[in-house]
Write a protein that holds these residues in place. Structure first.
Motif, PDB file in Angstrom:
ATOM      1  N   MET A 623     -34.219 -13.059 -45.789  1.00 30.95           N
ATOM      2  CA  MET A 623     -35.634 -13.072 -46.366  1.00 30.95           C
ATOM      3  C   MET A 623     -36.526 -13.893 -45.897  1.00 30.95           C
ATOM      4  O   MET A 623     -37.642 -13.616 -45.625  1.00 30.95           O
ATOM      5  N   GLU A 635     -48.914  -6.970 -48.741  1.00 37.86           N
ATOM      6  CA  GLU A 635     -48.350  -5.820 -49.353  1.00 37.86           C
ATOM      7  C   GLU A 635     -46.650  -5.761 -49.264  1.00 37.86           C
ATOM      8  O   GLU A 635     -46.208  -5.277 -50.145  1.00 37.86           O
ATOM      9  N   TYR A 636     -46.250  -6.121 -47.940  1.00 39.73           N
ATOM     10  CA  TYR A 636     -44.815  -6.026 -47.928  1.00 39.73           C
ATOM     11  C   TYR A 636     -44.104  -6.762 -48.757  1.00 39.73           C
ATOM     12  O   TYR A 636     -42.847  -6.690 -49.215  1.00 39.73           O
ATOM     13  N   ARG A 639     -43.601  -4.549 -51.512  1.00 40.28           N
ATOM     14  CA  ARG A 639     -42.823  -3.173 -51.078  1.00 40.28           C
ATOM     15  C   ARG A 639     -41.462  -3.462 -50.783  1.00 40.28           C
ATOM     16  O   ARG A 639     -40.475  -2.541 -50.909  1.00 40.28           O
ATOM     17  N   PHE A 640     -40.982  -4.781 -50.016  1.00 40.29           N
ATOM     18  CA  PHE A 640     -39.908  -4.760 -49.428  1.00 40.29           C
ATOM     19  C   PHE A 640     -39.093  -6.023 -49.677  1.00 40.29           C
ATOM     20  O   PHE A 640     -38.022  -5.946 -49.551  1.00 40.29           O
ATOM     21  N   PHE A 642     -37.151  -9.284 -51.267  1.00 37.42           N
ATOM     22  CA  PHE A 642     -36.232  -9.500 -52.591  1.00 37.42           C
ATOM     23  C   PHE A 642     -36.865 -10.724 -53.437  1.00 37.42           C
ATOM     24  O   PHE A 642     -36.302 -11.063 -54.214  1.00 37.42           O
ATOM     25  N   HIS A 686     -30.543  -0.790 -47.507  1.00 37.86           N
ATOM     26  CA  HIS A 686     -31.045  -1.782 -46.797  1.00 37.86           C
ATOM     27  C   HIS A 686     -30.401  -2.242 -45.634  1.00 37.86           C
ATOM     28  O   HIS A 686     -30.570  -2.957 -44.698  1.00 37.86           O
TER      29      HIS A 686
ATOM     30  N   PHE B   3     -28.863  -2.942 -39.711  1.00 41.12           N
ATOM     31  CA  PHE B   3     -30.059  -3.485 -39.868  1.00 41.12           C
ATOM     32  C   PHE B   3     -30.050  -4.155 -38.260  1.00 41.12           C
ATOM     33  O   PHE B   3     -30.807  -4.291 -37.409  1.00 41.12           O
ATOM     34  N   LEU B  26     -38.502  -7.585 -39.485  1.00 42.97           N
ATOM     35  CA  LEU B  26     -39.168  -7.221 -40.532  1.00 42.97           C
ATOM     36  C   LEU B  26     -39.236  -5.651 -40.312  1.00 42.97           C
ATOM     37  O   LEU B  26     -39.180  -4.911 -41.171  1.00 42.97           O
ATOM     38  N   PHE B  29     -36.435  -4.070 -40.914  1.00 44.99           N
ATOM     39  CA  PHE B  29     -35.953  -4.028 -42.353  1.00 44.99           C
ATOM     40  C   PHE B  29     -36.756  -2.995 -43.071  1.00 44.99           C
ATOM     41  O   PHE B  29     -36.238  -2.434 -44.140  1.00 44.99           O
ATOM     42  N   ALA B  30     -38.058  -2.848 -42.842  1.00 47.05           N
ATOM     43  CA  ALA B  30     -38.854  -2.246 -43.477  1.00 47.05           C
ATOM     44  C   ALA B  30     -38.880  -0.696 -43.383  1.00 47.05           C
ATOM     45  O   ALA B  30     -39.360   0.225 -43.703  1.00 47.05           O
ATOM     46  N   TYR B  33     -34.111   4.914 -42.641  1.00 49.26           N
ATOM     47  CA  TYR B  33     -33.018   5.622 -41.626  1.00 49.26           C
ATOM     48  C   TYR B  33     -32.882   6.953 -42.168  1.00 49.26           C
ATOM     49  O   TYR B  33     -32.330   7.054 -43.211  1.00 49.26           O
ATOM     50  N   MET B 114     -47.731   0.261 -40.561  1.00 46.79           N
ATOM     51  CA  MET B 114     -47.121  -0.935 -40.279  1.00 46.79           C
ATOM     52  C   MET B 114     -47.177  -1.246 -38.615  1.00 46.79           C
ATOM     53  O   MET B 114     -47.140  -2.311 -38.112  1.00 46.79           O
ATOM     54  N   ARG B 117     -50.386  -2.109 -37.460  1.00 47.63           N
ATOM     55  CA  ARG B 117     -50.740  -3.374 -37.805  1.00 47.63           C
ATOM     56  C   ARG B 117     -50.110  -4.380 -36.883  1.00 47.63           C
ATOM     57  O   ARG B 117     -50.583  -5.113 -36.356  1.00 47.63           O
TER      58      ARG B 117
END
Lengths: 883, 172
Positions: A623, A635-636, A639-640, A642, A686, B3, B26, B29-30, B33, B114, B117
């Motif tokens: 993280m 914003e992440y 959203r994502f 922890f 995850h 991941f 990142l 992760f975001a 799948y 994303m 960006r």
């Protein structure tokens, strides 16, 4: 309402006020005797000589006589206290009843305000006026007559006593009263002016607060919080100034009064002393008079306080009442009158020279004259601002025109009571409003005009409570209608009992195409298995059928991972896997499970603490690496991540510490930071590969221990997943599914939704689920529903009461045009043979109507059959082309 | 694909090759799948461009025309580690083709916002995008020339065979 406070008090509480006065008057002889008795005790019993005496045929020695008088004194003290107690109780009761009456009257008046009034006076002001401004009046109502009578009487009693002792000193005692009576009202007048201003300023303040709450979004969006704070500070500053001035004046009045009051003893000492020296007055009499004068200043001060209170109350009342007499307030009869037979509104609608003039002389409707058959489908068209909305409101009798007449059949629409218009005409506005409550409450809202069937009271106690309520309500001039009675008018919905009405509700919801949404709301609702064991049983049955279907179809079984007690669920978070149930209350908040003492204890028991800690450390590392470079407001995070943006530095620190000293070197606080992280991990989502088989086994073990060792005190805090048990804390849908949709399947929600729907139908459960949806709460002001849903519900509410004329004022505007059209057609079928008046935003929709009224600048430009207006090159075509 | 694999896959995509490793992670992760069965539609022609995809396992076909059940013409196929759907994001225009799974497929779906960006925030990546777009243009031009060549040779055959043959195709 009565323009003056005393007239109001007199009108509504004359007998009670007289009773209070009588009680007060009756108390004075006793008061006089309590003053007199001590003198007798001293002069006759203690200093007396001629004993024994004969009283009431008994012989008394000096000591017996003394005791007799003392007990008489004690008795008088009790009698006096009793009088005070009862007078206060009566006063309190009187005040509260009057306050209740006043509030009720003010509220009733608000209900009769003409609609435009609500543009002038804000919600905040009205609330403040009825709730807080009324309050202090309640205290005054009881005191209005009794208090001055009591204090004045006391004053008179003491004065009489003084005059009897010595009339000159009596005169001396009241010598300065005329000055006080002259000066103090002059000062009070300035206080009054300030008090008036204070009332107005406080009102504006409540209005501003109300506005800030309503407009909070704009304040955030425009960064105007500082402006608002400055405005607020300005207003409370103004109130402070006023109040400070009032205090200064009030205390000055007090000072002046005290000074004048203390001047009198000056005369006593001077004149009385001279008289004693000259031998015209006994020393004892002077002492008695001085003592009496001390008693005199008490009631005199109270009278002054009463005077100030009275002025304050008077101003509050006048300011209050003034606000509740707007021009154009509806006649009371329009709301209360209820003809024996509610006439149907049919025939021709004839409007002649309708004018609606707003403030500033703007004519929103300007000389509209038209007629049409009440049973036609009439479209009202026109540009925004052409007056179509106002016309619709006039036709629904919500606005009263400032000029002109409307007749429907033989009735003058403007004079019909709401018991006719509110039942025979239905109206849906663009801003459809729903009341806090269930969907059903809102649907029935149009059927609740009067209490029709009294609530059944079985217990004796309940009956007593009810009859007490009724007599109190009468004493305060409130309505005695029972809010808890059954108000639903089945007949006006065209049914005869609650069961039929429910059928009808479903039908109506289908017309506004809202039944599916209600079904989905039902799926998301919980059902109480204690209250509805049958339903719980059938839902469990549905669960079994669904899982049989899932197992039978390979494609479907891939979409759901069922809850199985001895298997780790890859689509649940670690927290959910451990708890393996639905938390009830806050004891096992899923977001903070890693901090829960009992959970930590369980982890320790199964030897999992180290594993979770290590996972937490790895997760923290990931993280921190992923998110440390992002700006804090990115914003992440939401959203994502922890961990939140402001936790990043702490975690960076912990990660570095872990690298250098290892996990054992961490402090307790750092360990618990890491411990709490892995609980949010969902392996299937995850895919960090952090949950290995050892951890899975450990967590399964922990799951068992968690349930087995759960202390009885925590037992009600979790509803465990159990294939054969209904989970009361989880929504119906979760109960049927008893598993989790797998991540990574785009179609899963849709396909499983369809499957659940099939199962629900096969078990005949849809009805029960719809019922649950109907009993779901719509939130405050319908806030849990979208605008479109609110509009559909408001329309359904109209259809349910089977009106003669339905007026729709942009009432489906939030829906897609195709949906609008389809609902419109459904409404037409439903209301075949009845009138529909619809304000349209789109001219092309006019072709579904019989007639079109086209407005322009407040006037009727066209009024004709759609078949005639909708010609090539005609006005409708031109309007449609312009859109 | 877990991941770490996803990070490896992303790294192999040319436009991401220059991306900072933390950003790449990142992104991995975001991303979602997703798995699809044979014939399932990933997106349809005309859909709004909300994401880009990378094939992990299996194959997808690019369809032109057709309906929910089948497609008219298969324009092409994409396989392991191919990136697709990104053009619509760049253009911010609806999808121009339908993508359908051929056999079981698993893909990684990158959120469109994303994607944009990351690509715009990083100059190296932006260069990568330009390179990719240039490659696409170059490939398209090559193919066009090939087609033209073929047409020309067919025409010369036709010319010699028939005096009234249509006019030659002009080069654009």
């Amino acid at each position: 309402m009565e323009p003056s406070l005393f007239r109001y008090i007199f009108r509504y509480s004359r007998p009670q006020q007289i009773l209070l006065l009588v009680l007060t008057a009756a108390s004075f002889p006793f008061l006089y005797m309590t003053l007199e008795l001590p003198k007798i005790i001293i002069n006759k019993a203690i200093a007396g000589t001629d004993f024994p005496r004969i009283l009431f045929g008994f012989t008394f020695g000096q000591v017996e006589y003394l005791l007799l008088l003392c007990f008489a004194f004690l008795g008088l003290v009790l009698v006096n206290g009793g009088f005070k107690y009862w007078i206060n109780v009566f006063k309190g009761q009187l005040g509260e009843r009057m306050l209740r009456r006043l509030r009720y009257q003010l509220y009733s008046r608000v209900l009769r305000f003409p609609l435009p009034q609500f543009r002038r006076v804000s919600q905040g002001e009205i609330i403040a006026m009825i709730t807080t401004e009324g309050e202090p009046l309640g205290g005054f109502f009881g005191d209005a007559f009794a208090w001055p009578a009591f204090q004045g009487g006391t004053l008179l009693t003491i004065l009489t006593f003084m005059f009897v002792q010595d009339w000159i000193l009596g005169l001396a005692a009241i010598a300065l009263y005329p000055i006080q009576i002259y000066v103090i009202p002059k000062l009070q007048r300035r206080v009054n002016a300030l008090a008036k201003e204070r009332v107005r300023t406080v009102r504006k303040l409540s209005e501003r607060i109300g506005e800030s709450v309503t407009g909070i979004q704009e304040i955030h969006a425009n960064d105007t919080s500082e402006l608002e704070r400055a405005d607020f500070a300005n207003r409370v500053g103004r109130i402070y100034d006023i109040r400070y001035k009032i205090y200064r004046l009030k205390f000055f009045i007090k000072f002046l009064n005290n000074f004048l009051a203390q001047l009198t003893p000056f005369f006593f000492y001077a004149i009385g002393g001279y008289l004693v020296i000259a031998g015209d007055l006994t020393f004892g009499a002077l002492v008695a008079i001085l003592a009496a004068y001390k008693d005199l200043s008490g009631p005199w001060k109270e009278l002054l306080r009463y005077y100030q209170m009275k002025e304050d109350a008077r101003i509050k009342y006048e300011q209050l009442v003034e606000q509740f007499q707007p021009a154009g307030i509806l006649d009371e009869e329009l709301q209360t009158e209820e003809p024996e037979d509610i006439p149907d509104l049919e025939g021709t609608v004839i409007a002649t020279n309708l004018v609606l003039e707003e403030e500033g002389g703007i004519k929103v409707v300007d000389g509209a004259t038209f007629s049409f058959d009440a049973r036609e489908r009439t479209a009202i068209l026109g540009a925004s601002g052409a007056g179509r909305s106002a016309l619709a409101r006039i036709l629904a009798r919500l606005l009263l025109p400032t000029g002109g007449t409307i007749r429907i059949g033989g009735h003058n629409l403007l004079a019909l009571p709401q018991s006719v218009t509110g039942r025979r005409i239905a109206y849906v506005d663009e801003n459809a409003f729903l009341f806090a409550g269930t969907v059903l409450d809102n649907l029935f809202y149009g059927l609740k005009h009067r209490p029709l069937r009294a609530a059944e009271l079985i217990e004796e106690e309940a009956k007593k409570v009810r009859s007490r309520y009724v007599s109190e309500a009468r004493a305060s001039g409130n309505t005695t209608s029972d809010f808890n009675a059954d108000w639903v008018d089945y007949e006006s919905a065209g049914v005869s009992n609650p069961e039929e009405l429910r059928e009808r509700v479903i039908e109506v919801l289908r017309i506004v195409e809202f039944d599916d949404a209600i079904y989905r709301m039902g799926l998301q609702s919980t059902s109480d298995p204690v209250a509805r064991p049958d339903l719980a049983g059938r839902i469990l049955e549905a669960r079994e059928v669904l899982h049989k279907r899932l197992n039978a179809d390979e494609n479907l079984s891939k979409l759901v991972e069922p809850f199985e007690g001895d298997r780790y669920n890859e689509n649940l978070s670690v927290a959910e896997n451990l708890l393996f149930g639905t938390p009830i209350g806050d004891a096992f908040d899923l977001d903070r499970l890693g901090e829960n003492a009992y959970v930590l204890e369980v982890l320790e028991k199964v030897g999992l603490t180290q594993g979770i800690l290590e996972t937490g450390a790895s997760l923290a590392g990931i993280m921190v690496e992923l998110f440390q470079d992002l700006p804090a407001d990115h914003e992440y995070f939401e959203r994502f991540s922890f961990i939140s943006a402001d936790e990043i530095p702490e975690f960076q620190h912990v990660v570095r510490r872990t690298e250098s000293t290892g996990l054992d070197g961490l402090e307790q606080a750092e360990r618990s930071m890491l411990m709490s992280l892995p609980f949010k991990l969902i392996p299937a989502r995850h895919r960090l590969g952090l949950i290995d088989d050892d951890l899975r086994h450990g967590l399964l073990e922990a799951r068992k221990v968690f349930a087995a060792d759960l202390p009885p005190g925590l037992r009600p805090s979790v509803a465990f997943f159990d294939r054969s048990e209904y989970n009361a804390a989880a929504p119906v849908q979760d109960n049927i599914l008893f598993g989790r949709l797998v991540y990574g399947r785009q179609q899963s929600e849709q396909m499983v939704g369809a499957l659940i729907s099939e199962v629900v139908d096969s078990l005949d459960l849809r009805r029960s689920i719809l019922d649950l949806g109907l009993n779901a709460s719509v939130g405050i002001g319908g806030g849990r529903l979208t605008v479109g849903q609110r509009q559909r519900l408001a329309l359904a509410r109209c259809l349910l009461k089977r009106p003669d004329i339905l007026v729709v004022n942009g009432g489906l505007s939030a829906l897609a045009p195709a949906t609008q059209t389809s609902i419109m057609k459904g409404v037409f079928d439903e209301l075949a043979g009845r009138g529909v008046i619809w304000v349209l935003n789109r001219a092309d929709q006019a072709r579904f109507f019989d007639r079109a009224l086209i407005m322009e600048g407040g006037r009727i430009r066209e009024n004709g059959r759609v078949s005639e207006l909708d010609q090539p090159g005609g006005v409708l075509e031109r309007m449609a082309a312009a859109e | 694909m877990d991941f770490n694999e996803a990070v490896q896959v992303l790294r192999r995509i040319p436009i991401f090759s220059k991306l900072d490793p933390a950003k790449l992670k990142l992104l991995a992760f975001a991303s979602d799948y997703l798995t699809y069965d044979d014939g399932e539609v990933l997106f349809k022609e005309g859909d709004p461009p909300d994401s880009a995809y990378i094939v992990d396992e299996g194959e997808v076909i690019i369809c032109a025309g057709g309906d929910d059940e089948a497609c008219d013409v298969v324009v092409g196929t994409l396989g392991r580690h191919d990136l697709f759907g990104e053009m619509a994001i760049f253009r911010n225009a609806p999808r121009v083709a339908t993508i359908r799974a051929r056999g079981p497929v698993s893909v990684m779906r990158i959120d469109g916002d994303m994607f944009i960006r990351l690509v715009t925030e990083n100059p190296d990546t932006a260069l990568g995008v330009m390179r990719m777009l240039s490659d696409k243009i170059a490939r398209t031009t090559e193919r066009f020339e090939l087609v033209e060549e073929k047409v020309r040779s067919m025409q010369s055959v036709a010319d010699s065979a028939h005096p009234c043959a249509p006019a030659r195709i002009e080069k654009p």
